[in-house]
Design an enzyme around this catalytic site. Structure first.
Site, short mmCIF file in Angstrom:
data_model
loop_
_atom_site.label_atom_id
_atom_site.label_comp_id
_atom_site.label_asym_id
_atom_site.label_seq_id
_atom_site.Cartn_x
_atom_site.Cartn_y
_atom_site.Cartn_z
N LEU A 111 0.87 -1.17 0.00
CA LEU A 111 0.00 0.00 0.00
C LEU A 111 0.91 1.22 0.00
O LEU A 111 1.92 1.24 0.69
CB LEU A 111 -0.89 0.02 1.25
CG LEU A 111 -2.22 -0.73 1.21
CD1 LEU A 111 -2.86 -0.71 2.59
CD2 LEU A 111 -3.17 -0.13 0.18
N ASP A 112 0.55 2.24 -0.76
CA ASP A 112 1.34 3.47 -0.76
C ASP A 112 1.41 4.05 0.64
O ASP A 112 0.49 3.87 1.45
CB ASP A 112 0.72 4.49 -1.70
CG ASP A 112 0.82 4.08 -3.16
OD1 ASP A 112 1.82 3.46 -3.52
OD2 ASP A 112 -0.13 4.37 -3.93
N PRO A 113 2.49 4.77 0.97
CA PRO A 113 2.63 5.34 2.32
C PRO A 113 1.44 6.17 2.76
O PRO A 113 1.04 6.11 3.92
CB PRO A 113 3.91 6.18 2.21
CG PRO A 113 4.72 5.47 1.17
CD PRO A 113 3.73 4.98 0.16
#
Length: 314
Positions: free
Chosen positions: A47-49
């Site tokens: 998951l993106d930050p």
């Protein structure tokens, strides 16, 4: 020289973690691994930050089956901002262009979104973990390189509009259920391009990954609070069985004797497999008491041949 023994507990199972914003998926994994004092762990798709939501983590023998979660469908709740294009197609990127979107209507947005339902082709963003010639695209992007990417087929099973807020920068809240490899950022960017104003994702929440939903998820903060000064095994009740992600695969229960030989790598004669599938199909193999042993493949002569066996199944 003797090989140094790896540290940590040899625990096996799946943890459904609720990732918070501001950390990478690997950071979340390493933190959870530390809290559980686990010897081996891996996540099942980044998951993106800036994104939040369901991040299944596999411990021990469960890592052998992480591919099934990587290949699983996902569900996201996202907010698209129309009128601003960014370098990464999300809120963390540099603003590239700003166009007044106040001329857009809800009907225009709804009509444009219709093109993103069903089977579609997507060009992966440069800032992504997709590898080209062994190099992740995001590493090339950091060097200022932009290379041609092949469009990939993905499926958007569901794309529902939850809310539309019109204005100079319009916002659209959406609920998306999609196949593996779908980039929600690309949908936002492509939608903005189709409407002539640019766009990006400002919020992204993964509500489900495969069979796991946010109702099952636990946060790192909850784990830290419950652990306190106690030993790591107080958290083990959060672990789901190693085959938790495999429930859609037909199950075959073997006798104790057959289980022993299956775990030794031998194909087992069992005509019941034909009730579960056809030659070449995968079956989930368990012992009669329910202990998961691994995955097998149906052969042409009514046997089930081991394909992926867990060490605890001996």
């Amino acid at each position: 020289m003797s090989r140094k023994r790896s540290m940590g507990r040899p625990i096996n199972g799946v943890l459904v973690l609720m990732k918070s914003a501001g950390m990478t998926s690997n950071h979340a994994l390493q933190k959870a691994k530390y809290l559980f004092s686990a010897r081996k762990a891996g996540h099942t798709g980044s998951l993106d930050p800036f994104a939040t939501g369901v991040l299944p983590l596999c411990f021990g023998e469960a890592t052998k089956f992480s591919q099934y979660l990587l290949d699983a469908d996902k569900r996201y709740i996202a907010t698209f901002r129309l009128g601003v294009a960014t370098s990464t197609a999300d809120i963390e990127g540099e603003e590239l262009a700003r166009v007044d979107a106040s001329g857009l209507s809800a009907a225009q947005i709804e009509k444009a979104l219709a093109a993103f339902r069903g089977d579609i082709l997507q060009v992966p963003p440069m800032v992504s973990a997709l590898k080209v010639n062994g190099q992740p695209l995001y590493k090339l992007a950091r060097k200022g390189q932009v290379i041609e990417r092949q469009a990939r087929a993905v499926t958007i099973y569901q794309l529902d509009i939850l809310a539309i807020r019109l204005g100079p920068v319009a916002e659209v809240d959406v609920d998306i259920r999609c196949s593996k490899g779908t980039y929600i950022r690309s949908i936002a960017s492509d939608l903005g391009e189709a409407l002539g104003v640019g766009g990006h994702v400002s919020k992204l929440h993964r509500a489900a990954a495969g069979c796991f939903t946010e109702d099952q998820a636990v946060t790192l903060e909850q784990l830290i609070e419950e652990l306190g000064e106690r030993s790591a095994d107080v958290l083990d009740h959060y672990l789901l069985p190693p085959d938790a992600a495999l429930e859609a695969i037909p199950k075959l229960a073997l006798s104790n004797i057959s289980s022993h030989y299956f775990c030794q790598g031998q194909a087992i004669m069992d005509m019941r497999v034909y009730r579960l599938g056809n030659q070449g199909d995968t079956v989930r193999v368990c012992r009669e008491d329910g202990l998961f042993l691994g995955l097998g493949e149906i052969t042409d002569d009514g046997r089930v041949a081991p394909r992926r066996v867990i060490a605890t199944g001996t």
